[in-house]
Structure formats: C-alpha cells, structure tokens
Write an enzyme that holds these catalytic residues in place. Structure first.
Site, PDB file in Angstrom:
ATOM      1  N   GLY A  12       0.779  -1.233   0.000  1.00 46.40           N
ATOM      2  CA  GLY A  12       0.000   0.000   0.000  1.00 46.40           C
ATOM      3  C   GLY A  12       0.811   1.282   0.000  1.00 46.40           C
ATOM      4  O   GLY A  12       0.332   2.315   0.480  1.00 46.40           O
ATOM      5  N   ASN A  14       1.475   3.030  -2.610  1.00 46.64           N
ATOM      6  CA  ASN A  14       0.745   3.954  -3.492  1.00 46.64           C
ATOM      7  C   ASN A  14      -0.475   4.543  -2.787  1.00 46.64           C
ATOM      8  O   ASN A  14      -0.779   5.724  -2.947  1.00 46.64           O
ATOM      9  CB  ASN A  14       0.339   3.254  -4.791  1.00 46.64           C
ATOM     10  CG  ASN A  14       1.475   3.228  -5.794  1.00 46.64           C
ATOM     11  OD1 ASN A  14       1.799   4.242  -6.409  1.00 46.64           O
ATOM     12  ND2 ASN A  14       2.114   2.073  -5.930  1.00 46.64           N
ATOM     13  N   ILE A  94     -10.598  -7.219 -12.549  1.00 49.53           N
ATOM     14  CA  ILE A  94     -11.857  -6.505 -12.305  1.00 49.53           C
ATOM     15  C   ILE A  94     -12.978  -7.187 -13.086  1.00 49.53           C
ATOM     16  O   ILE A  94     -12.846  -7.415 -14.299  1.00 49.53           O
ATOM     17  CB  ILE A  94     -11.731  -5.021 -12.738  1.00 49.53           C
ATOM     18  CG1 ILE A  94     -10.617  -4.336 -11.940  1.00 49.53           C
ATOM     19  CG2 ILE A  94     -13.047  -4.267 -12.559  1.00 49.53           C
ATOM     20  CD1 ILE A  94     -10.811  -4.321 -10.448  1.00 49.53           C
ATOM     21  N   ASN A 108      -5.731   2.622 -13.103  1.00 51.76           N
ATOM     22  CA  ASN A 108      -4.751   1.663 -12.587  1.00 51.76           C
ATOM     23  C   ASN A 108      -3.348   2.250 -12.714  1.00 51.76           C
ATOM     24  O   ASN A 108      -3.072   2.984 -13.655  1.00 51.76           O
ATOM     25  CB  ASN A 108      -4.843   0.371 -13.418  1.00 51.76           C
ATOM     26  CG  ASN A 108      -3.838  -0.681 -12.984  1.00 51.76           C
ATOM     27  OD1 ASN A 108      -3.693  -0.978 -11.798  1.00 51.76           O
ATOM     28  ND2 ASN A 108      -3.124  -1.252 -13.941  1.00 51.76           N
ATOM     29  N   HIS A 110       0.535   1.081 -13.318  1.00 53.42           N
ATOM     30  CA  HIS A 110       1.345  -0.063 -13.732  1.00 53.42           C
ATOM     31  C   HIS A 110       2.815   0.344 -13.733  1.00 53.42           C
ATOM     32  O   HIS A 110       3.154   1.418 -14.242  1.00 53.42           O
ATOM     33  CB  HIS A 110       0.916  -0.547 -15.129  1.00 53.42           C
ATOM     34  CG  HIS A 110       1.655  -1.765 -15.557  1.00 53.42           C
ATOM     35  ND1 HIS A 110       1.347  -3.018 -15.064  1.00 53.42           N
ATOM     36  CD2 HIS A 110       2.730  -1.919 -16.374  1.00 53.42           C
ATOM     37  CE1 HIS A 110       2.194  -3.904 -15.579  1.00 53.42           C
ATOM     38  NE2 HIS A 110       3.039  -3.261 -16.372  1.00 53.42           N
TER      39      HIS A 110
HETATM   40  C1  GAR Z   1       3.207  -1.143  -7.448  1.00 48.93           C
HETATM   41  O1  GAR Z   1       4.509  -1.135  -7.957  1.00 48.93           O
HETATM   42  C2  GAR Z   1       2.206  -1.139  -8.583  1.00 48.93           C
HETATM   43  O2  GAR Z   1       2.604  -0.380  -9.669  1.00 48.93           O
HETATM   44  C3  GAR Z   1       2.169  -2.607  -8.926  1.00 48.93           C
HETATM   45  O3  GAR Z   1       2.175  -3.262  -7.666  1.00 48.93           O
HETATM   46  C4  GAR Z   1       2.907  -2.455  -6.735  1.00 48.93           C
HETATM   47  C5  GAR Z   1       2.066  -2.255  -5.480  1.00 48.93           C
HETATM   48  O4  GAR Z   1       2.805  -1.620  -4.473  1.00 48.93           O
HETATM   49  N1  GAR Z   1       1.013  -2.932  -9.708  1.00 48.93           N
HETATM   50  C6  GAR Z   1       1.026  -3.812 -10.694  1.00 48.93           C
HETATM   51  O5  GAR Z   1       2.005  -4.477 -10.991  1.00 48.93           O
HETATM   52  C7  GAR Z   1      -0.293  -3.973 -11.444  1.00 48.93           C
HETATM   53  N2  GAR Z   1      -0.124  -4.688 -12.664  1.00 48.93           N
HETATM   54  P1  GAR Z   1       2.107  -0.930  -3.208  1.00 48.93           P
HETATM   55  O6  GAR Z   1       1.136  -1.949  -2.609  1.00 48.93           O
HETATM   56  O7  GAR Z   1       3.245  -0.633  -2.257  1.00 48.93           O
HETATM   57  O8  GAR Z   1       1.407   0.312  -3.682  1.00 48.93           O
END
Ligand code: GAR
Length: 197
Positions: A12, A14, A94, A108, A110
């Site tokens: 989490g 982000n 989703i 989203n 990425h």
């Molecule tokens: C992030 O790097 C995000 O971009 C990636 O998962 C991580 C979550 O980190 N998402 C993907 O790869 C989606 N395809 P977080 O839980 O610390 O935010």
C-alpha cells in the site's frame, strides 16, 4: 468532492502516497471513502485504518466461485457511491460487469512504460525482472483507464525512470515507485477531481 475507492493487495505505498497528497493538499476536491483488499494480510489495510478510513477485506478464496466473488465485490463497491475507483497494486481481475458499470471511472497504476512489460503475468517485481532481463535503459510507470483488456485502456500519465548499472529488481522497483508511481497516481486523481482531464 470526488468520492474515491482504493483497491489494494499488498504494502500500500501507493495508497499512502494518495493519502499524504490529500493531507498536504497536493490533491484537492477528492476524498478516500473506502479501501478494499483481497488479501487479509495486506499492510495497506492498516494504512487505511491509521487514517480513519474504512478498510474492507473481500477475498475470492472465501467465496464458492469467482462469479459469487465478483457479485459480492460489485455490490460492496456500489455501497460507497464512488466517482472513481483507483487500483493501487490490486492484483485481482476486475469483473466485466464492474468495468461496464464504472466505465472511465476506474484507473490503474502499472510499473512500466506501457506497452512495454504489461499484460498477463506482468505485475509487481516481475515487471522489473523483465525490464532488467531485456536490458532497457529507461523504464517508468503508467496510469491508465481500465477497460476489458489487461493494461490496455487509454493512457492518462506516464513518467520515465532510468535503469542504472547494478540495479536489482528490488532496487529498480523502489526507484520507479519513488520517482514515478507515488507522483503520478496522486496527480491523476487531482486532475480527475479538478476536471483537468
Ligand atoms: C506497485 O509497484 C504497482 O505499480 C504494482 O504493484 C505495486 C504495489 O505496491 N502494480 C502492478 O504491478 C499492477 N499490474 P504498493 O502496494 O506498495 O502500492
């Protein structure tokens, strides 16, 4: 006020960047109403609670079928009357019915410059492993709208990040988060909340 729901699966960071940006008013006219995780152990749920935000866990594993989960997930999301659904490291597909109902209202993040290193099987560290394996000198992050495909919806924002000698997937992941993800995702929410998109 834009009513935002954030979907998470893991640490989490982000989500934290979004909450911090709302607190210091880098993001205005938006409020997180709920954080939903598929993973009961996600630290993101703690982050939500620490900010007094409702934290909900809905795991596909506790449902008889994917259809039953999808139905419950959509019902739960509908309860919050959301204007925007933010996928912040959410690793569950989703449901099509949700995409239809919330068209242009789901975004989203990425961790690559789409269309590189995206689609089925590219998530989290795997994206950075693939970028290092290919030997790219630039990678980055992308915020995009979610459509029926995997990482295929219209692009909202992208930011490039340098790959440096000696990078491991973990080091690169951290740099992409710090230099791109934690800025882009709040920025996209701010733009949507303030009709600058
Ligand atoms: C992030 O790097 C995000 O971009 C990636 O998962 C991580 C979550 O980190 N998402 C993907 O790869 C989606 N395809 P977080 O839980 O610390 O935010």
């Amino acid at each position: 006020m834009l009513r935002v729901g954030v979907m998470v699966s893991g640490g989490g960071t982000n989500l934290q960047a979004i909450l911090d940006a709302m607190e210091n008013e880098t993001v205005t006219n938006a409020e997180v109403e709920v954080v939903i995780s598929n993973n009961p152990g996600a630290y993101a749920l703690e982050r939500a609670k620490n900010h007094g935000i409702e934290a909900v866990c809905l795991s596909p594993k506790s449902f008889e079928s994917r259809e039953a989960f999808n139905e419950a997930f959509l019902k739960k999301v509908d309860e919050y009357d959301l204007d925007l659904i933010v996928l912040a490291g959410f690793l569950v597909t989703i449901p099509p019915a949700m995409i239809q109902k919330y068209r242009n209202k789901i975004i989203n993040i990425h961790p690559s410059l789409i269309p590189a290193f995206c689609g089925v099987g590219y998530y989290g560290l795997k994206v950075h492993e693939a970028a290092l394996k290919r030997g790219v000198k630039l990678t980055g992050a992308t915020v995009h709208f979610v459509d029926e495909g995997m990482d295929s919806g219209p692009i909202i924002l992208q930011k490039a990040v340098e790959v440096l000698p000696g990078d491991t997937p973990e080091i690169l992941q951290r740099r992409v988060m710090e230099e791109a993800e934690w800025k882009l995702l709040p920025q996209a929410i701010h733009m949507i909340a303030n009709k600058k998109l």
